[in-house]
Write a protein that holds these residues in place. Structure first.
Motif, short mmCIF file in Angstrom:
data_model
loop_
_atom_site.label_atom_id
_atom_site.label_comp_id
_atom_site.label_asym_id
_atom_site.label_seq_id
_atom_site.Cartn_x
_atom_site.Cartn_y
_atom_site.Cartn_z
N LEU A 1 0.78 -1.35 -0.03
CA LEU A 1 0.01 0.14 -0.19
C LEU A 1 1.07 1.20 0.21
O LEU A 1 0.52 2.32 -0.91
N PRO A 2 1.76 1.38 0.75
CA PRO A 2 2.84 2.59 0.74
C PRO A 2 3.36 2.91 -0.72
O PRO A 2 3.18 4.08 -1.20
N PRO A 3 3.80 1.78 -1.32
CA PRO A 3 4.63 2.03 -2.83
C PRO A 3 3.30 2.43 -3.80
O PRO A 3 3.62 3.17 -4.49
N LEU A 4 2.25 1.55 -3.61
CA LEU A 4 0.91 1.92 -4.25
C LEU A 4 0.56 3.42 -4.23
O LEU A 4 0.36 4.11 -5.18
N ALA B 1 -8.17 -6.29 3.11
CA ALA B 1 -7.11 -5.19 2.24
C ALA B 1 -7.73 -4.34 1.20
O ALA B 1 -7.30 -3.33 1.13
N PRO B 2 -8.60 -4.99 0.46
CA PRO B 2 -9.31 -3.92 -0.64
C PRO B 2 -9.81 -2.67 0.06
O PRO B 2 -9.82 -1.73 -0.41
N ALA C 1 -8.95 3.18 0.83
CA ALA C 1 -8.91 4.39 2.00
C ALA C 1 -7.27 4.88 1.58
O ALA C 1 -7.43 6.27 1.69
N THR C 2 -6.58 4.28 0.92
CA THR C 2 -5.19 4.75 0.59
C THR C 2 -5.38 5.82 -0.44
O THR C 2 -4.83 6.72 -0.63
N VAL C 3 -6.14 5.32 -1.54
CA VAL C 3 -6.19 6.24 -2.62
C VAL C 3 -7.12 7.60 -2.27
O VAL C 3 -6.95 8.51 -2.79
N ILE C 4 -8.18 7.40 -1.43
CA ILE C 4 -9.04 8.46 -1.01
C ILE C 4 -8.16 9.43 -0.31
O ILE C 4 -8.32 10.73 -0.43
N ALA C 5 -7.15 8.89 0.43
CA ALA C 5 -6.27 9.87 1.08
C ALA C 5 -5.37 10.77 0.43
O ALA C 5 -4.90 11.71 0.81
N ALA D 1 1.87 9.98 3.38
CA ALA D 1 0.97 9.99 4.44
C ALA D 1 -0.33 8.96 4.17
O ALA D 1 -1.01 8.42 4.86
N ALA D 2 -0.81 8.99 2.70
CA ALA D 2 -1.76 8.07 2.22
C ALA D 2 -1.64 6.48 2.54
O ALA D 2 -2.35 5.70 2.85
N GLY D 3 0.17 6.21 2.17
CA GLY D 3 0.31 4.97 2.62
C GLY D 3 0.13 4.74 3.89
O GLY D 3 -0.19 3.45 4.41
#
Length: 327
Positions: free
Chosen positions: A132-135, A162-163, A168-172, A283-285
């Motif tokens: 998720l962080p590198p994504l 995880a999905p 949440a990562t993308v929204i952040a 921060a998003a990751g």
């Protein structure tokens, strides 16, 4: 070539592909940071007070229970924040994204072959959250060549939760620290709702036993590495036949039991500083890792936590490149 760029590239390359190489790379990076003066510069990072406080509480936690090496080992998870320089050269960033993309495709191939997708990681859930962080970095930099394989790798892990953390990562990525806090709270609410709606009765029972037992541990009395011993009789009293794992399957409950309220306060300070001043992608990751921490001890998983802290360090504060990542 700049030695700092070389050691950082080594860390980013090994991060999703080899835990053994990652430990060697982190040690080399810390040594370089100490002798180059980078470590002194890192002490000015806005999240460093929280990180150092958390490392100190981890190190001292075995005084309450657990072996001393475990306290040092948990503090060592935070090493990238001291060891790695902020990068302005995109070559190392692309190397890190490429390695994570390889891990995603590797997991996808494993899944297609009928096995659980975990690539070189120790566990399929570790892969799901460590990507998720590198994504977040790849999506922020529009590096779709890396983002798509990583997203597919997260899905190939087979994780049910995880999905939600991925979304949440993308929204952040869409806004400021309030967006990040909202994405974190929304991801947490969605995870709890998904458990209530879709988990079978046996999984709900196991989660109830896990979390109830964790809450019965007095704050900070388990010590790092002492959770299994501290909860053995507690779990047995709740369910005689329950096989208790070595962690609470929840990062905050695990931290509360192992290191107490001081550790939770230090973590909150670290997260708040990253949300306010950290690079948007880093921060998003971190949001994704924290959402995943509701159902797994992501912050106690070296491979996952290292991914979050490594990208926080190498991307630096939001003002250092006007919030953009060139990939």
């Amino acid at each position: 070539m700049n030695p700092g760029l070389v050691v950082t590239g080594f860390v980013l390359l090994s991060l999703p592909l080899s835990t053994g190489a990652l430990e060697v790379a982190t040690g080399l990076a810390l040594a370089w940071s100490l002798f180059s003066g980078n470590l002194r510069a890192r002490l000015d990072d806005p999240w460093m007070p929280g990180a150092l406080a958390l490392a100190a509480v981890y190190t001292l936690s075995p005084l309450a229970g657990g072996p001393a090496r475990e306290g040092i080992g948990h503090a060592w998870i935070l090493a990238p924040l001291l060891a790695l320089p902020t990068l302005t050269d995109a070559r190392a960033l692309r190397l890190g994204l490429g390695a994570a993309a390889v891990a995603g495709l590797w997991a996808l191939a494993q899944r297609a072959a009928g096995a659980g997708g975990h690539a070189a990681f120790s566990h399929h859930l570790t892969l799901a959250y460590a990507l998720l962080p590198p994504l977040a970095v790849a999506v922020h930099g529009r590096a779709w060549w890396a983002a798509v394989p990583m997203a597919l790798g997260v899905l190939a892990s087979g994780s049910d939760a995880a999905p939600i953390a991925l979304i949440a990562t993308v929204i952040a990525l869409r806004g400021d620290d309030k967006w990040r806090a909202g994405a974190l709270l929304g991801g947490a609410a969605a995870t709890v709702a998904a458990l209530a709606l879709f988990a079978d009765r046996e999984e709900l029972r196991q989660r109830a036993v896990l979390w109830t037992g964790a809450l019965q541990v007095p704050p900070g009395t388990a010590g790092a590495g002492g959770y299994g011993t501290a909860t053995e009789t507690l779990y047995a009293a709740l369910d005689h036949d329950f096989y208790f794992p070595n962690h609470a399957h929840d990062s905050l409950l695990q931290l509360h039991a192992a290191a107490g309220l001081g550790a939770l306060a230090a973590l909150a300070a670290l997260v708040a500083a990253v949300f306010r001043r950290g690079h948007p992608a880093a921060a998003a990751g971190l949001v994704g890792v924290l959402v995943g921490g509701l159902t797994q001890d992501t912050l106690g998983d070296l491979e996952v936590a290292r991914a979050a802290f490594t990208w926080i360090a190498v991307l630096g504060t939001s003002g250092q490149d006007r919030g953009q990542v060139s990939t």
